[in-house]
Design an enzyme around this catalytic site. Structure first.
Site, mmCIF file in Angstrom:
data_model
loop_
_atom_site.group_PDB
_atom_site.id
_atom_site.type_symbol
_atom_site.label_atom_id
_atom_site.label_comp_id
_atom_site.label_asym_id
_atom_site.label_seq_id
_atom_site.Cartn_x
_atom_site.Cartn_y
_atom_site.Cartn_z
ATOM 1 N N CYS A 48 0.850 -1.182 0.000
ATOM 2 C CA CYS A 48 0.000 0.000 0.000
ATOM 3 C C CYS A 48 0.886 1.232 0.000
ATOM 4 C CB CYS A 48 -0.987 -0.002 1.169
ATOM 5 S SG CYS A 48 -0.286 -0.510 2.709
ATOM 6 N N GLY A 49 1.876 1.235 -0.865
ATOM 7 C CA GLY A 49 2.720 2.408 -1.018
ATOM 8 C C GLY A 49 3.493 2.715 0.253
#
Lengths: 129, 296
Positions: B90-91
């Site tokens: 998720c980044g």
């Protein structure tokens, strides 16, 4: 038509009940009370117990725990961490709650905790009967 | 120079990756909507709570007030509650929260304070374990939780309160990512104990001033304030959890969107390369045939 005021029952997760009420009976920390339209401002914690709501459209009974109420002349807000509609509470759900409350009573360290647990047991027993 | 077969395989594998990231993006989008809904649904409770607390805070006497509000009078031991996701991909979501917490922890340690860390979510614990592993006192796991409920927040709050009552820390700070928008999540530090109560604005004061004197409190202000402060911890943690859940899905959505786009670009480049290579091979074969024929 009778006078009404705005009633809201809010749990941390969502607004459970919202509408115009004619009167609401609350299990206040220092005794039951009935709120009618135009009540003077009041903030009170609630015992575990049943709230009796007379809505414009019908009646509703809700069992609440760890709640408090904020009263203003034209609105009543009850913030309850746990709230169960009495109509939906069946015998087994009540028994679960009851055994939870009894477990709390057994673990309670202070008088206050014991009092709260006892009040919950009393309210639940009344519901069961 | 990779052979034609190698290139074909690369293209096929990048295409498969693109399908996966695309699917993850869509799942994240669906989950994000649900997370946002529950965050919105939880807002009224927190707002009312804040309003009542702010009103009470002005009225209640300072002496003998709950240590949850005024603190223990020391700030030697700090508890950092670091809330992160259970999953990666998720980044920079997990890293950003951990980075903020780590910077604060190191600053506090440098100032000679004792730092204790309670992690919520697996990723934060993994991130902080290397350099602050000894400071982690407790790891709270939410792995099995499908839908965040208030009971999850309550569990954490009870742990924190039990630690506070046992005098294990003086100041508690909550770290989570505030959900600004799908592309922006802001890592935030929120001081839980002693509680920073919202100040009432002047307009509220004026409004309250008229009716304030007649507000009845049952039992008295101090008792209600004490009760609410305890409950407020759980409410704040719940809010943090929900914001975090929404932020996580938002971060994952944009991360997966980027990944999908990158995969698309890569496929284009590889396809061009593949075509060139194929053409080069054909040309080479033709030259071989022609020069062979000329030699005869």
């Amino acid at each position: 038509m009778a006078q009404t005021f705005t009633f809201e029952l809010v749990s941390p997760e969502k607004v459970l009940l919202s509408g115009e009420a004619e009167q609401v009976q609350l299990p206040g920390a220092e005794g039951d009370m009935t709120i009618l339209p135009g009540h003077s401002p009041l903030i009170s914690t609630l015992r575990p117990g049943v709230i009796d709501v007379v809505l414009a459209g019908g009646k509703s009974r809700v069992y609440v725990r760890q709640a408090f109420a904020q009263v203003e002349p034209d609105r009543l807000t009850v913030l309850a961490e746990k709230a169960y509609d009495v109509a939906e509470l069946n015998a087994s759900a009540i028994s679960t709650q009851l055994s939870e409350a009894e477990a709390e009573l057994a673990q309670a360290k202070t008088d206050e905790q014991r009092l709260v647990a006892n009040q919950a047991i009393a309210a639940l027993s009344a519901l069961k009967a | 120079m990779p052979s034609l077969k190698d290139l074909r395989n690369r293209i096929a594998s990048v295409k498969a990756t693109r399908k996966i990231t695309k699917a993850m993006q869509m799942v994240a989008a669906a989950k994000l909507r649900r997370a946002q809904e529950s965050a919105t649904a939880a807002r009224p409770y927190a707002e009312r709570m804040d309003a009542v607390l702010a009103a009470l805070n002005q009225r209640a006497s300072r002496e003998g007030a709950s240590p949850l509000l005024v603190g223990t009078g020391k700030d030697q031991v700090h508890l950092l509650i670091v809330m992160t996701a259970e999953r990666g991909l998720c980044g920079g979501f997990n890293n950003n929260i951990s980075k903020l917490a780590r910077a604060d922890a190191q600053r506090l340690i440098a100032a000679g304070k004792t730092v204790k860390i309670l992690t919520v979510g697996r990723k934060g614990a993994d991130n902080l374990r290397r350099d602050l592993g000894r400071n982690i006192v407790e790891r709270h796991d939410l792995r099995g939780v499908r839908q965040l409920g208030f009971s999850n927040a309550e569990e954490i709050a009870n742990k924190v309160l039990a630690m506070f009552e046992a005098g294990e820390f003086d100041v508690a700070t909550l770290y989570f990512a505030e959900f600004k928008s799908v592309i922006a999540q802001k890592p935030t530090a929120l001081q839980l104990i002693p509680a920073k109560l919202p100040e009432t604005s002047a307009a509220d004061d004026a409004k309250a001033g008229a009716g304030q004197s007649v507000v009845d409190y049952e039992p008295d202000e101090d008792a209600i304030l004490g009760y609410l402060l305890t409950r407020n911890i759980a409410t704040q943690i719940f809010r943090g959890l929900l914001e975090n859940a929404a932020s996580e899905q938002g971060a994952r959505m944009s991360a997966m969107d980027n990944a999908t786009r990158n995969a698309g670009e890569m496929i284009n480049k590889l396809t061009v390369k593949y075509n060139r290579q194929r053409q080069a091979n054909i040309t080479k074969e033709l030259i071989e045939i022609i020069s062979g024929a000329e030699a005869l």
